[in-house]
Design a protein around this motif. Structure first.
Motif, PDB file in Angstrom:
ATOM      1  N   PHE A 148       0.861  -1.180   0.000  1.00 26.77           N
ATOM      2  CA  PHE A 148       0.000   0.000   0.000  1.00 26.77           C
ATOM      3  C   PHE A 148       0.899   1.232   0.000  1.00 26.77           C
ATOM      4  O   PHE A 148       1.681   1.435   0.927  1.00 26.77           O
TER       5      PHE A 148
ATOM      6  N   ASP B  44       0.036   4.375   0.114  1.00 26.35           N
ATOM      7  CA  ASP B  44      -0.460   5.572   0.800  1.00 26.35           C
ATOM      8  C   ASP B  44      -1.246   5.201   2.053  1.00 26.35           C
ATOM      9  O   ASP B  44      -2.447   5.445   2.149  1.00 26.35           O
ATOM     10  N   ALA B  45      -0.543   4.574   3.009  1.00 31.40           N
ATOM     11  CA  ALA B  45      -1.193   4.199   4.274  1.00 31.40           C
ATOM     12  C   ALA B  45      -0.861   5.238   5.332  1.00 31.40           C
ATOM     13  O   ALA B  45       0.277   5.677   5.447  1.00 31.40           O
ATOM     14  N   SER B  46      -1.869   5.613   6.119  1.00 34.96           N
ATOM     15  CA  SER B  46      -1.683   6.593   7.191  1.00 34.96           C
ATOM     16  C   SER B  46      -1.849   5.933   8.550  1.00 34.96           C
ATOM     17  O   SER B  46      -2.794   5.171   8.769  1.00 34.96           O
TER      18      SER B  46
ATOM     19  N   VAL C 220       3.299  -3.603   9.230  1.00 37.41           N
ATOM     20  CA  VAL C 220       2.933  -2.183   9.245  1.00 37.41           C
ATOM     21  C   VAL C 220       3.786  -1.471  10.289  1.00 37.41           C
ATOM     22  O   VAL C 220       4.219  -2.078  11.259  1.00 37.41           O
TER      23      VAL C 220
ATOM     24  N   HIS D 217       2.807   8.860   7.385  1.00 38.65           N
ATOM     25  CA  HIS D 217       2.853   7.896   6.279  1.00 38.65           C
ATOM     26  C   HIS D 217       3.628   6.658   6.731  1.00 38.65           C
ATOM     27  O   HIS D 217       4.769   6.771   7.183  1.00 38.65           O
TER      28      HIS D 217
ATOM     29  N   LEU E 207       2.878  -0.402   4.626  1.00 37.64           N
ATOM     30  CA  LEU E 207       1.860  -1.425   4.914  1.00 37.64           C
ATOM     31  C   LEU E 207       1.964  -2.500   3.838  1.00 37.64           C
ATOM     32  O   LEU E 207       1.786  -2.220   2.648  1.00 37.64           O
TER      33      LEU E 207
ATOM     34  N   VAL F  22      -5.291   4.592   2.447  1.00 40.39           N
ATOM     35  CA  VAL F  22      -5.888   3.715   3.454  1.00 40.39           C
ATOM     36  C   VAL F  22      -5.359   4.130   4.828  1.00 40.39           C
ATOM     37  O   VAL F  22      -4.454   4.958   4.927  1.00 40.39           O
ATOM     38  N   SER F  23      -5.953   3.549   5.867  1.00 39.94           N
ATOM     39  CA  SER F  23      -5.550   3.868   7.239  1.00 39.94           C
ATOM     40  C   SER F  23      -5.226   2.574   7.971  1.00 39.94           C
ATOM     41  O   SER F  23      -5.715   1.493   7.602  1.00 39.94           O
ATOM     42  N   THR F  24      -4.440   2.696   9.027  1.00 37.52           N
ATOM     43  CA  THR F  24      -4.152   1.494   9.818  1.00 37.52           C
ATOM     44  C   THR F  24      -5.390   0.988  10.561  1.00 37.52           C
ATOM     45  O   THR F  24      -5.383  -0.134  11.048  1.00 37.52           O
TER      46      THR F  24
ATOM     47  N   ASP G   8      -7.833   0.092   9.020  1.00 42.92           N
ATOM     48  CA  ASP G   8      -8.369  -0.902   8.081  1.00 42.92           C
ATOM     49  C   ASP G   8      -7.782  -2.298   8.320  1.00 42.92           C
ATOM     50  O   ASP G   8      -8.278  -3.284   7.765  1.00 42.92           O
TER      51      ASP G   8
ATOM     52  N   LEU H 220      -9.850  -4.120   3.379  1.00 41.97           N
ATOM     53  CA  LEU H 220      -9.135  -3.685   2.177  1.00 41.97           C
ATOM     54  C   LEU H 220      -9.349  -4.648   1.010  1.00 41.97           C
ATOM     55  O   LEU H 220      -8.893  -4.388  -0.095  1.00 41.97           O
TER      56      LEU H 220
END
Ligand SMILES: [Zn+2]
Length: 621
Positions: free
Chosen positions: A63, A65-67, A233, A258, A261, A279-281, A283, A305
């Motif tokens: 991923f 673009d994971a935040s 992650v 950022h 993941l 996406v976000s952690t 998820d 996801l």
């Protein structure tokens, strides 16, 4: 806790989500503390030495673009394990918050479905007292006790130890479905010096990668790898100087929000795919449950996801991805920061709000509000609507003991927090206090090196001004105490305590000065107050035991040290003191078992070894 769920068990027995492979399924969660996405080879970093992590990426989904939900360890991990943003799970700051028991974790759902659940932690900041142990039948968090007062938060174990202990546990659970969490802490500051040309931070990540390689090999050897769902992650990144931040926690810029993941699930996720959707952690929990054929709890704020690889291109409604940090307020009495991603736009709510278009400005250089290039009011409104919809946790995460104390305890913990959360508008914006922050970092560094003269010089100005800088005053007090300059140390603590009467860090400092001055009755009173404020802190009981012992009150000392062990069974100093008391009282058997216990926790403990030798000699004579 969740009642046993029969339909879920049935799904498990048919091997849902792990078709085509024999044996029970395994889900392994690997969290890399303090690891920036852009320092892994799979994310394009040329100098990386991360072949094993890159291999996981090649074997599943990466991923881009994971935040993270927070740039600090406990809040971020709590989101990973619950699928909730910090305002809803409640564990919003390190050290003085815990995850409330009523919050349902992914672990509890795996456990209800018949999985064996084990966690292997690498740092004190995630010890069981902070509530992430919920649902784990084995929570492996025995960190060695380092007597140096500034290193408390840094008590850690090596990645190698974490892997070794996790594998031993897996071997003891052979043939059972597994949910296993491994946490690696190497990249967290302070970085060990690296002898090569490699940046010490990169060398720490490389050490973690080596341990991950060992884990993967062992899974292969045990025939587990092909039925393991694996997620990797980071809990947050590291500033490394970006936007003026060296480490993490103070800001919510991309350097720390950022995160890498990686998700690998054989027969499920196509190999080597890259997913660019933000996406976000949060998820992670719903995704792991989905992959295991289990149902996520109602109210989870993350999304599975799975559609991102099983139905790519399919319309997914845009959503806001939230993040926050409370560290500025707890640590420095500056404003909290929070914000949200919306598509590739990033909004930060601060005394001076910020908006960045990450697509064209990934370094967050141009605040579009400052440039007049965006309508601030509509972003503020959208953000307020988002946070207004967050349900509060079932009970407050701030560590508090009962309703009456709770109200008074805004300041409970290690920092200063005399103000209510909603008062944050009056606090300074962290980005305006850059010079102070740099100074604090220098003060912390001098303290870590036990350069007390340096601390005193660096804090001199902060004590001279019209308004006392509490942060500098605290460090000055510690420096004076360490130089045995007890009067100025006590005066500083008392001044600070007038401002923050229930601050446990200050009270601990005062108690230790009183003890060192031989004022044991006074020290005992201060420890009693500390126990009232935070009975879970082992040092409060141990300090009380030391003071009682110095007054010759053996029975009271014994009870206090036993209480320290209830708060923390790995508190070596309390084991040692009790062993000595036993030996003096003639109970050599009990003394021996206590010293042996120390060696089980810390095999190189010289004092325990010496005491055991003395005991052997005594009992021979
Ligand atoms: Zn962390």
């Amino acid at each position: 806790m969740r009642p046993f769920d029969l339909p879920v068990l049935a799904a498990l027995m048919t091997g849902c989500g792990n078709a085509g492979s024999g044996g029970p399924p395994a889900t392994i969660l690997i969290t890399l503390d303090t690891t920036r996405a852009d320092r892994l080879g799979a994310y394009g970093y040329r100098a990386a030495r991360t072949p094993h992590l890159d291999g996981i990426a090649a074997d599943g989904a990466l991923f881009t673009d994971a935040s993270a939900t927070a740039p600090t360890t406990l809040p971020s991990h709590a989101s990973i394990l619950t699928g909730l943003f910090p305002p809803s799970h409640g564990a919003r700051n390190n050290g003085n918050h815990r995850l409330p028991d009523e919050v349902e974790t992914v672990t509890e759902i795996f456990a209800s479905a018949g999985y064996s659940t084990g966690a292997f932690l690498a740092a004190e900041v995630l010890s069981a007292r902070y509530g992430l142990d919920q649902g784990f039948d084995h929570y492996d968090d025995d960190f060695l006790h380092d007597a140096r007062p500034f290193l408390d938060a840094y008590r850690e174990r090596s990645a190698e130890t974490v892997v070794r202990r996790a594998l031993a546990w897996m071997d003891s659970r052979r043939g059972e479905p597994l949910f296993c969490w491994l946490h690696f802490f190497e990249p967290h500051f302070p970085y060990h010096p690296s002898s090569e040309k490699t940046h010490p931070y990169d060398a720490e990540i490389a050490r973690v990668d080596t341990a991950v390689g060992r884990l993967l090999d062992a899974l292969e050897d045990r025939g587990l790898y092909d039925r393991t769902t694996l997620v990797v992650v980071a809990d947050h990144g590291e500033g490394l100087g970006d936007k003026g931040e060296d480490t993490h926690g103070l800001f919510v810029y991309q350097a720390t929000i950022h995160v890498p993941l990686l998700l690998r699930a054989p027969d499920e996720i196509p190999r080597g795919i890259r997913i660019d959707v933000p996406v976000s952690t949060v998820d992670i929990a719903p995704t792991l449950l989905d992959l295991a054929g289990l149902v996520a709890p109602a109210g989870v704020q993350g999304r599975s996801l799975r559609p991102l690889w099983s139905a790519p291109g399919e319309e997914r409604s845009e959503r806001a991805i939230y993040f926050e940090t409370l560290l500025p307020r707890y640590e420095y009495m500056w404003s909290n920061l929070a914000g949200m991603r919306f598509g590739t736009d990033k909004f930060i709510s601060a005394p001076t709000d910020e908006l960045y278009r990450l697509q064209s400005d990934p370094g967050e250089r141009t605040n579009l509000f400052a440039e007049g290039g965006a309508a601030r009011a509509s972003w503020v409104k959208r953000f307020e609507a988002l946070i207004g919809d967050f349900p509060a946790p079932p009970s407050p995460g701030e560590m508090a003991l009962d309703a009456a104390t709770r109200d008074k305890l805004a300041a409970l913990g290690y920092g200063f927090a005399p103000l209510a959360l909603d008062a944050q508008a009056q606090l300074p914006d962290p980005k305006d206090r850059h010079a102070d922050h740099l100074l604090y970092r220098r003060i912390q560094k001098a303290a870590r090196n036990e350069d007390w003269q340096g601390v005193i010089e660096l804090t001199a100005n902060g004590l001279r001004g019209k308004t006392l800088d509490p942060y500098q005053a605290l460090f000055a007090a510690r420096a004076r105490a360490n130089r045995k300059e007890y009067e100025p140390a006590e005066a500083l603590y008392r001044t600070l305590l007038r401002l923050f009467p229930e601050n446990t860090a200050l009270l601990r400092g005062l108690a230790s000065v009183q003890f060192d001055r031989g004022q044991f009755e006074l020290a005992l009173q201060t420890y009693a107050r500390l126990i009232e404020l935070d009975p879970l802190h082992p040092q409060h009981h141990a300090g009380s035991g030391d003071a009682s012992m110095s007054l010759g009150r053996t029975a009271e000392a014994r009870a206090a040290w036993e209480a320290a062990l209830v708060a923390d069974p790995y508190f070596v100093k309390a084991w040692n003191n009790l062993g000595i008391l036993d030996a003096k009282g003639g109970d050599f058997e009990s003394a021996r078992s206590r010293f042996e216990r120390i060696l089980a926790i810390q095999p190189d403990h010289e004092t325990a070894r010496a005491n055991l030798r003395l005991l052997a000699k005594d009992t021979r004579e």
